[in-house]
Each structure stands twice: as C-alpha cells, then as structure tokens.
Design an enzyme around this catalytic site. Sequence first.
Site, PDB file in Angstrom:
ATOM      1  N   LYS A   1       1.693   5.086 -11.290  1.00  0.00           N
ATOM      2  CA  LYS A   1       0.940   3.889 -10.902  1.00  0.00           C
ATOM      3  C   LYS A   1       0.935   2.852 -12.023  1.00  0.00           C
ATOM      4  O   LYS A   1       1.049   1.643 -11.774  1.00  0.00           O
ATOM      5  CB  LYS A   1      -0.496   4.279 -10.516  1.00  0.00           C
ATOM      6  CG  LYS A   1      -0.618   4.954  -9.162  1.00  0.00           C
ATOM      7  CD  LYS A   1      -0.228   3.999  -8.049  1.00  0.00           C
ATOM      8  CE  LYS A   1      -0.517   4.534  -6.670  1.00  0.00           C
ATOM      9  NZ  LYS A   1      -0.128   3.598  -5.594  1.00  0.00           N
TER      10      LYS A   1
ATOM     11  N   PRO B   1     -42.445   6.396  42.276  1.00  0.00           N
ATOM     12  CA  PRO B   1     -43.141   5.344  43.038  1.00  0.00           C
ATOM     13  C   PRO B   1     -44.650   5.582  43.120  1.00  0.00           C
ATOM     14  O   PRO B   1     -45.105   6.711  43.330  1.00  0.00           O
ATOM     15  CB  PRO B   1     -42.481   5.421  44.420  1.00  0.00           C
ATOM     16  CG  PRO B   1     -41.108   5.928  44.143  1.00  0.00           C
ATOM     17  CD  PRO B   1     -41.272   6.900  43.017  1.00  0.00           C
TER      18      PRO B   1
ATOM     19  N   ASN C   1     -12.139   6.447  -5.610  1.00  0.00           N
ATOM     20  CA  ASN C   1     -12.045   7.292  -4.423  1.00  0.00           C
ATOM     21  C   ASN C   1     -12.420   6.495  -3.181  1.00  0.00           C
ATOM     22  O   ASN C   1     -13.457   5.816  -3.158  1.00  0.00           O
ATOM     23  CB  ASN C   1     -12.988   8.498  -4.559  1.00  0.00           C
ATOM     24  CG  ASN C   1     -12.631   9.369  -5.741  1.00  0.00           C
ATOM     25  OD1 ASN C   1     -11.730  10.188  -5.666  1.00  0.00           O
ATOM     26  ND2 ASN C   1     -13.338   9.177  -6.848  1.00  0.00           N
TER      27      ASN C   1
ATOM     28  N   LEU D   1       0.815  -1.205   0.000  1.00  0.00           N
ATOM     29  CA  LEU D   1       0.000   0.000   0.000  1.00  0.00           C
ATOM     30  C   LEU D   1       0.853   1.261   0.000  1.00  0.00           C
ATOM     31  O   LEU D   1       0.324   2.372  -0.016  1.00  0.00           O
ATOM     32  CB  LEU D   1      -0.907   0.010   1.242  1.00  0.00           C
ATOM     33  CG  LEU D   1      -1.751  -1.252   1.474  1.00  0.00           C
ATOM     34  CD1 LEU D   1      -2.502  -1.142   2.787  1.00  0.00           C
ATOM     35  CD2 LEU D   1      -2.727  -1.462   0.321  1.00  0.00           C
TER      36      LEU D   1
ATOM     37  N   TYR E   1       0.774  11.202 -11.628  1.00  0.00           N
ATOM     38  CA  TYR E   1       0.494  10.180 -10.621  1.00  0.00           C
ATOM     39  C   TYR E   1       0.032   8.892 -11.296  1.00  0.00           C
ATOM     40  O   TYR E   1       0.481   7.789 -10.960  1.00  0.00           O
ATOM     41  CB  TYR E   1      -0.586  10.689  -9.661  1.00  0.00           C
ATOM     42  CG  TYR E   1      -1.050   9.681  -8.635  1.00  0.00           C
ATOM     43  CD1 TYR E   1      -0.219   9.263  -7.602  1.00  0.00           C
ATOM     44  CD2 TYR E   1      -2.350   9.171  -8.680  1.00  0.00           C
ATOM     45  CE1 TYR E   1      -0.651   8.352  -6.656  1.00  0.00           C
ATOM     46  CE2 TYR E   1      -2.798   8.262  -7.732  1.00  0.00           C
ATOM     47  CZ  TYR E   1      -1.954   7.856  -6.721  1.00  0.00           C
ATOM     48  OH  TYR E   1      -2.392   6.953  -5.783  1.00  0.00           O
TER      49      TYR E   1
END
Length: 403
Positions: free
Chosen positions: A123, A310, A148, A64, A119
Amino acid sequence: MKVLVTGAKGFVGKNLCAELNNIKDGKARCYGDLKVDAVFEFDIDSQPEELDAYCRDCDFVFNLAGVNRPKEQSEFMEGNFGFASTLLDTLKKYNNRCPVMLSSSQQASLTGRFGNSEYGRSKKAGEELFLKYQDDTGAKVLIYRFPNLFGKWCRPNYNSAVATFCNNIANDLPITVNDPSVELELLYIDDLVSEMMRALQGKEHRCDFDGLGVFPLEKGKYCYCPVTHFVKLGEIVDLLYKFAEQPKTLLIPEIAEGSFAKKLYSTYLSYLPKEKVAYPLKMNVDDRGSFTELVHLAKCGQVSINISKPSITKGQHWHHSKWELFIVVKGHGLIQERKEGTDEVIEFEVSGDNIEVVHMLPGYTHNIINLSDTEDLVTVMYCNETFDPNKPDTFFDPVVKPE
C-alpha cells in the site's frame, strides 16, 4: 461527470457505486448540484479494453482495486502496486489528468503492529506511485488511509471482525474474542461514501499523518474521513448480543443519531437470515379485541397496537405520572378524559380518515370507545414508560359515572 470505480464489486465499491447510480438516476438529491452522467464499474472479471475506454472518457477515478487476502505474500505487491501502475499508465496514455483517488490503509504507515506488514508495504508503494504521478502530470491525487471498515455487504470471515461478529451472531454461530479490551478504529461505510462524495466535489478533508495519528491540514499530503469510532471488541460483542435479543425483549437499544450503536445495528440487521427477518408478537386477546406491545424503547417507553371490536369501550383508568398518546389509524371512535375529582369530561372524536394524536393526561381517567357497530377500531398507542407489573401506576375509574 463520468466516474470510474475500480474494484467495483468489492465491499466499498458496491456501496460507492450504489450511491453514484442513485445520483445518476436522480434518486439521491442531498449532494447539491453534483451530477453523475455515467458510472464505469471495473473489476477483476472486466476486460482490459474496458479499462482503456473508461480511462479515456472518465472525469474522476476511485481506485478501490486491491488484494488483501492473497495465497502468496508476493501477490500483495502484484495486486496493489501492479494494478495501480496499469491504471495510471492508461490514464497517461490518453493524457487524462482527471482527479484520482487511492484507497490505501493504515497499514501503509508501517509503524507499531504494522511495522512488518507486507500488505502495508504494498500500500505504501502504491501511495508513492500516486504521489509521483501527481508530480509528473499535475493531476490531483487523493490518498485515503482507511482504518477498519464496517457496514452492509461486507464479507464475513474475511478481513472484518465486525462483519464476522454480525454474521455469526445473526446466524447463531460461535464467535471468538481473544482479548475483549482490544480497541479498533472503525469507519462506517455510509460515512466513507459521504466523504467520497465530498471528494468528487473537490471538498475532501486533507491531513498529514504521524504514524497512525491524523493531523487535519488544509493542504495536507493525504486525505481522511473525519468520522470514525474507537470501540473495544468486547463492547461490540455486547451490543450485538443485545440486538439479537430484541425480538424477545422488544427493546430497541439506545441508538442516538450518529452513534456507533446506530451504525452497528443497521449493519447487524443486514446479516439476518430469512427466518429471523420476521418474528411473532404476543397478542393479548379477549372478547373486547386485542392489545399487543410492538417495541420497547430504552429510556423512552413503548409503542403498542390496540384493536377494539365494534361498540367496545376500553380504558377507564388513570395514571399519576404515566402519559400516553393515542393515534387512531382505522375506524371511528371517541376518546373521553375526565380530571380526577371533577365531573368535567373532555371528548375527542377520532377517525382513521383524519389521523391525529390525542394526549392521555396524567391525573385524568380516560377511555376509548369504538363508535362503529361493524368495524374494528385500530389505535397506535405510545406510552412514556414500559409497563412495570410491580408498579403499574394504573387505577380503574370510569370516565362517566353511572347514574
């Protein structure tokens, strides 16, 4: 089984390690015969020799680790591709051919709005590296392209709009929504962790991709989590503002099992500051005791708590359609009901020492009597509809007519 998790201190890593440790400690028993003997947690502050030891001994790797908000664009490739190379080289060093999972992203598709994503390119390069590793070594590789993500422990004001919205609305901070009609594909962290547990057992969901489109395929090149939600930004914000109003309205919104709303509500609550974790309720107090509404349920009525002093009798009324459940949780009491137009009274002696549910029937006038001279009678009351002062459907009539 010994499991290595890289990026263990990140959002996904923390949630995944928490569940792996639950299994290891015998606290999570919903995964059949899955057994975890050790969880190796590796992150940016770990030492290189730790990675060596973990890669030598592990039976499964969840990779991860990665970079998604660097100072320089070049750090994408260094952080995502570079560490992946180090990890795989270390596994090779020890001839460890255990299965390896890679956390990738939809941006690796390099299509549509992701066509020029640095990015995404990092990946995609990581994916190709893992696929080559699979060809070279025969080790099983599981590549997941995540959409997401959202859920508890996700860092706000970073790379998750949902986390930012949850954090800001929970803390009375402003939010910005440029286009409420923008639709996101969202994956809840618990659904992701469930899929990771399937992967650990060799039961991962396989697929191929056409751009962002997922095509389930038994022997697909990639893997995917089958439970995601397509939701517009405006819908997310509307839901979050409703959640924020709950302490005032008492209304629990519709959060059906498996729904996005249920998952978002859990996420929102995880961002509440201490001063909002508890909130006061309006107690209606008189010389007989008190009555307090606890929650209102969307389309499903309300739950209240009734305290009778009570020897006090409460109720003495009936309803056309409204019905209730009385559950005495403390004290000793008597519930009486009489069908309107008759003299027949049915009675139920109730006690907090033997908790049971008693229906208040439509068309039956009813009461509840505290039989103790010293102890309060505490009753949880459910009603199938919230009280409407304009249509109360409540009519006074003593259960036992005076002589």
